[in-house]
Design an enzyme around this catalytic site. Structure first.
Site, PDB file in Angstrom:
ATOM      1  N   CYS A  95       0.877  -1.171   0.000  1.00 42.86           N
ATOM      2  CA  CYS A  95       0.000   0.000   0.000  1.00 42.86           C
ATOM      3  C   CYS A  95       0.917   1.225   0.000  1.00 42.86           C
ATOM      4  O   CYS A  95       2.099   1.097  -0.312  1.00 42.86           O
ATOM      5  CB  CYS A  95      -1.005  -0.031   1.158  1.00 42.86           C
TER       6      CYS A  95
HETATM    7  C1  RB5 Z   1      -3.954   5.348   0.722  1.00 41.79           C
HETATM    8  O1  RB5 Z   1      -3.871   6.661   0.302  1.00 41.79           O
HETATM    9  C2  RB5 Z   1      -2.998   5.034   1.839  1.00 41.79           C
HETATM   10  O2  RB5 Z   1      -3.539   5.528   3.018  1.00 41.79           O
HETATM   11  C3  RB5 Z   1      -2.786   3.552   1.905  1.00 41.79           C
HETATM   12  O3  RB5 Z   1      -2.223   3.122   0.704  1.00 41.79           O
HETATM   13  C4  RB5 Z   1      -1.862   3.051   2.971  1.00 41.79           C
HETATM   14  O4  RB5 Z   1      -0.662   3.740   2.945  1.00 41.79           O
HETATM   15  C5  RB5 Z   1      -2.385   2.982   4.322  1.00 41.79           C
HETATM   16  O5  RB5 Z   1      -1.652   2.624   5.256  1.00 41.79           O
END
Ligand code: RB5
Length: 149
Positions: free
Chosen positions: A66
């Site tokens: 993420c």
């Molecule tokens: C999304 O914008 C972001 O919050 C997600 O990808 C992640 O980093 C959350 O921990």
């Protein structure tokens, strides 16, 4: 090795690179999405299928990407039998498997570049749980958390 991989929008670009490289290294990849860049998608939606693939025995290891790696690791660790951690260095990637039997590596697509991510992934995949009594004892205690809390 069979590897499940998932990402949200924050990890989409890096996931595309990682999948190609994993295939070059000879691994079988289960791509749990996102299958296209959806700017406001949610990391739990990709965390669950990666975890399920491990829980159901289709894949031995998982990779979640993420933006920071944090959301995916928080979500993954809610799921039974999953031991997930963010590693942006090779020491942690190796020790996380050897000592802690980590089965999902989480990466921040906005934190690390592709070259470092691939080195960390290679280290994670080559590492094996040591099975040493002290590490197993600690993992048994962690399992008790899962069962009783
Ligand atoms: C999304 O914008 C972001 O919050 C997600 O990808 C992640 O980093 C959350 O921990």
């Amino acid at each position: 090795m069979n590897i499940a991989i998932g990402c949200d929008h924050g990890g989409f670009q890096l996931k595309t690179i990682v999948i190609k490289e994993l295939q070059k290294w000879g691994h079988k990849v289960e791509d749990c999405g996102a299958h296209s860049l959806v700017p406001d998608d949610d990391y739990p939606d990709y965390t669950l299928p990666v975890a399920k693939s491990i829980q159901e025995g289709r894949c031995e290891r998982g990779i979640l990407i993420c933006g920071s790696g944090i959301g995916a690791s928080v979500a993954a660790n809610k799921l039974h039998g999953i031991r997930a951690a963010i590693c942006h260095d090779t020491f942690s990637a190796r020790q996380g498997v050897e000592d802690d039997n980590m089965n999902i590596l989480c990466l921040g697509g906005r934190v690390v570049g592709a070259s470092l991510a691939l080195e960390v992934i290679k280290t994670f995949l080559e590492a094996r749980f040591s099975g040493l009594e002290r590490h197993q004892r600690r993992l048994d205690k962690v399992e008790e958390f899962d069962a009783n809390n």
